[in-house]
Design an enzyme around this catalytic site. Structure first.
Site, PDB file in Angstrom:
ATOM      1  N   VAL A 130       0.859  -1.178   0.000  1.00  0.00           N
ATOM      2  CA  VAL A 130       0.000   0.000   0.000  1.00  0.00           C
ATOM      3  C   VAL A 130       0.891   1.222   0.000  1.00  0.00           C
ATOM      4  O   VAL A 130       1.764   1.368   0.859  1.00  0.00           O
ATOM      5  CB  VAL A 130      -0.921   0.008   1.235  1.00  0.00           C
ATOM      6  CG1 VAL A 130      -1.825   1.228   1.230  1.00  0.00           C
ATOM      7  CG2 VAL A 130      -1.747  -1.268   1.286  1.00  0.00           C
ATOM      8  N   ASN A 133       0.054   8.843  -1.883  1.00  0.00           N
ATOM      9  CA  ASN A 133       0.047   9.547  -3.159  1.00  0.00           C
ATOM     10  C   ASN A 133       1.421  10.072  -3.574  1.00  0.00           C
ATOM     11  O   ASN A 133       1.587  10.593  -4.677  1.00  0.00           O
ATOM     12  CB  ASN A 133      -0.968  10.708  -3.143  1.00  0.00           C
ATOM     13  CG  ASN A 133      -0.730  11.665  -1.971  1.00  0.00           C
ATOM     14  OD1 ASN A 133       0.314  11.626  -1.332  1.00  0.00           O
ATOM     15  ND2 ASN A 133      -1.710  12.515  -1.722  1.00  0.00           N
ATOM     16  N   LYS A 134       2.399   9.932  -2.686  1.00  0.00           N
ATOM     17  CA  LYS A 134       3.774  10.315  -3.019  1.00  0.00           C
ATOM     18  C   LYS A 134       4.626   9.108  -3.385  1.00  0.00           C
ATOM     19  O   LYS A 134       5.821   9.251  -3.650  1.00  0.00           O
ATOM     20  CB  LYS A 134       4.404  11.057  -1.835  1.00  0.00           C
ATOM     21  CG  LYS A 134       3.708  12.366  -1.495  1.00  0.00           C
ATOM     22  CD  LYS A 134       4.370  13.047  -0.310  1.00  0.00           C
ATOM     23  CE  LYS A 134       3.656  14.349   0.038  1.00  0.00           C
ATOM     24  NZ  LYS A 134       4.263  15.011   1.228  1.00  0.00           N
ATOM     25  N   HIS A 180      -4.775  -7.731   3.578  1.00  0.00           N
ATOM     26  CA  HIS A 180      -4.863  -7.235   2.196  1.00  0.00           C
ATOM     27  C   HIS A 180      -4.982  -8.416   1.229  1.00  0.00           C
ATOM     28  O   HIS A 180      -4.110  -8.641   0.381  1.00  0.00           O
ATOM     29  CB  HIS A 180      -3.627  -6.387   1.866  1.00  0.00           C
ATOM     30  CG  HIS A 180      -3.953  -5.063   1.254  1.00  0.00           C
ATOM     31  ND1 HIS A 180      -4.634  -4.080   1.946  1.00  0.00           N
ATOM     32  CD2 HIS A 180      -3.716  -4.558   0.014  1.00  0.00           C
ATOM     33  CE1 HIS A 180      -4.780  -3.024   1.170  1.00  0.00           C
ATOM     34  NE2 HIS A 180      -4.246  -3.289  -0.011  1.00  0.00           N
ATOM     35  N   GLY A 187     -10.025  -2.045   0.102  1.00  0.00           N
ATOM     36  CA  GLY A 187     -10.692  -1.016   0.891  1.00  0.00           C
ATOM     37  C   GLY A 187     -12.197  -1.097   0.800  1.00  0.00           C
ATOM     38  O   GLY A 187     -12.903  -1.118   1.817  1.00  0.00           O
ATOM     39  N   GLY A 190     -13.475  -4.325   2.444  1.00  0.00           N
ATOM     40  CA  GLY A 190     -13.369  -4.226   3.897  1.00  0.00           C
ATOM     41  C   GLY A 190     -14.506  -3.409   4.483  1.00  0.00           C
ATOM     42  O   GLY A 190     -15.105  -3.784   5.506  1.00  0.00           O
ATOM     43  N   ARG A 191     -14.828  -2.290   3.834  1.00  0.00           N
ATOM     44  CA  ARG A 191     -15.925  -1.448   4.325  1.00  0.00           C
ATOM     45  C   ARG A 191     -17.276  -2.124   4.110  1.00  0.00           C
ATOM     46  O   ARG A 191     -18.182  -2.023   4.954  1.00  0.00           O
ATOM     47  CB  ARG A 191     -15.867  -0.078   3.641  1.00  0.00           C
ATOM     48  CG  ARG A 191     -14.660   0.751   4.069  1.00  0.00           C
ATOM     49  CD  ARG A 191     -14.692   2.149   3.492  1.00  0.00           C
ATOM     50  NE  ARG A 191     -14.475   2.185   2.051  1.00  0.00           N
ATOM     51  CZ  ARG A 191     -13.277   2.209   1.460  1.00  0.00           C
ATOM     52  NH1 ARG A 191     -12.173   2.187   2.200  1.00  0.00           N
ATOM     53  NH2 ARG A 191     -13.164   2.263   0.140  1.00  0.00           N
ATOM     54  N   TYR A 221      -8.946   8.343   8.728  1.00  0.00           N
ATOM     55  CA  TYR A 221      -9.152   6.906   8.510  1.00  0.00           C
ATOM     56  C   TYR A 221      -7.823   6.223   8.204  1.00  0.00           C
ATOM     57  O   TYR A 221      -7.451   5.222   8.835  1.00  0.00           O
ATOM     58  CB  TYR A 221     -10.142   6.738   7.360  1.00  0.00           C
ATOM     59  CG  TYR A 221     -10.392   5.326   6.855  1.00  0.00           C
ATOM     60  CD1 TYR A 221     -11.071   4.389   7.624  1.00  0.00           C
ATOM     61  CD2 TYR A 221      -9.981   4.954   5.577  1.00  0.00           C
ATOM     62  CE1 TYR A 221     -11.334   3.116   7.145  1.00  0.00           C
ATOM     63  CE2 TYR A 221     -10.238   3.677   5.083  1.00  0.00           C
ATOM     64  CZ  TYR A 221     -10.915   2.765   5.870  1.00  0.00           C
ATOM     65  OH  TYR A 221     -11.166   1.498   5.374  1.00  0.00           O
TER      66      TYR A 221
END
Length: 324
Positions: A130, A133-134, A180, A187, A190-191, A221
């Site tokens: 995971v 964004n960088k 994972h 994601g 999982g939700r 989160y």
């Protein structure tokens, strides 16, 4: 198979949240129509799908998601449209899923990710990380050869542990993200599964847009997941998710209308219908309000005279839209 407890602690803060959530559930169960109102169910379901996918960088707006699910044409990336349709399909069958079935978990992933990834409905065959964004690696998932056994163990613990389901659903959510298990879609699955587990505790959670509150607190989160990862146990994430659940319940209670007249109730139903469908006809009002054609016509004419609706020709029939 071992039934090993995942690493977490039940803190005083968590216990306090559990007590408050239980009180809120009692309030909302006696005063809110979440599980019986078709319009409210649809609105919340659309909010849920929009929010869960927006967290995963889906570009569609809430209005576009609504349009897609109403069968309207939307100019947007095909992948994003497919994500919306897939998500709606599996959420629409939420009540049919067994949260303690591995087969159902794989079915949910296959439905959610069909046409989007090669391994839809299958545990991943390779390693996964995971990244933010960088491009910084935040977490490495479990090695693929251990995924099936760890998922089986997690499901068994969730089913058999004496802890309250409210707590176990948060634990499952966190541990699922740690493992994972899929190449993509972890994601949103999982939700989804968190919602499914909560709905087995109380059916109102099937219609409560918890994902919408997560979306509002998206940075927190991920921070809660990362902090729990750093500590090697899920306590921080559990406390965070309990707070999210409490906020979703509080929002639902605060959104309840005060006592309304028959005319106000009818207008509220028609206005909600029009926000989803843009135009309404006499037959729609008959079905929506359970009234005769004459009564439906009278209601529409009254609302037009009050300036709330605008009358227009729609082919052979008259239709109405919200006034600007």
């Amino acid at each position: 198979m071992r039934n090993k407890k995942p690493p977490f602690e039940i803190t005083e803060a968590a216990l306090s949240e559990v007590m408050e959530i239980s009180e809120l559930v009692g309030k909302i169960s006696s005063t809110q129509n979440l599980s019986t109102s078709p319009i409210l169910r649809r609105q919340n379901r659309i909010r849920t799908i929009y929010s869960s996918l927006a967290i995963e960088q889906n570009t569609l707006s809430l209005e576009q998601v609504t349009a897609v699910l109403s069968g309207k044409r939307v100019l947007a990336p095909p992948k994003d449209i497919a994500e919306v349709k897939n998500a709606y399909e599996i959420y629409d069958h939420l009540a049919e899923l067994n949260p303690y079935s591995m087969d159902d978990l794989l079915l949910a992933h296959r439905t959610m990710m069909q046409g989007l990834v090669r391994e839809a409905g299958e545990f991943r065959s390779g390693p996964v990380g995971v990244v933010d964004n960088k491009g910084n690696v935040l977490h490495f998932g479990t090695l693929p050869q251990y995924v099936p056994s760890l998922m089986e163990e997690l499901i068994q613990w969730t089913e058999n542990s004496p802890f309250p389901l409210l707590i176990k659903s948060c634990v499952f959510h966190y541990e699922f993200e740690v493992i994972h298990p899929f190449a993509d879609g972890n994601g949103r699955i999982g939700r989804l599964w968190h919602t499914l587990l909560l709905s087995k505790w109380n059916p109102l959670f099937a219609w409560l847009p918890i994902e919408s509150i997560i979306h509002d607190h998206q940075a927190e989160y991920y921070a809660a997941i990362n902090q729990s990862n750093a500590q090697g146990e899920g306590t921080v994430f559990i406390e965070f998710m309990l707070g999210i659940i409490k906020e979703a319940l509080t929002e639902a209670i605060n959104e309840q209308p005060v006592a309304q007249s028959k005319e106000e109730v009818r207008w509220a139903k028609i206005a909600a219908f029009l926000r989803m469908n843009h135009i309404i006809q006499n037959v729609d009002v008959q079905n929506l309000l359970d009234v005769s054609p004459a009564t439906a016509s009278r209601v529409l004419n009254t609302l037009t005279k009050e300036g709330k609706l605008v009358k227009m020709r729609n082919g052979r029939y008259w239709a109405y839209k919200l006034a600007d």
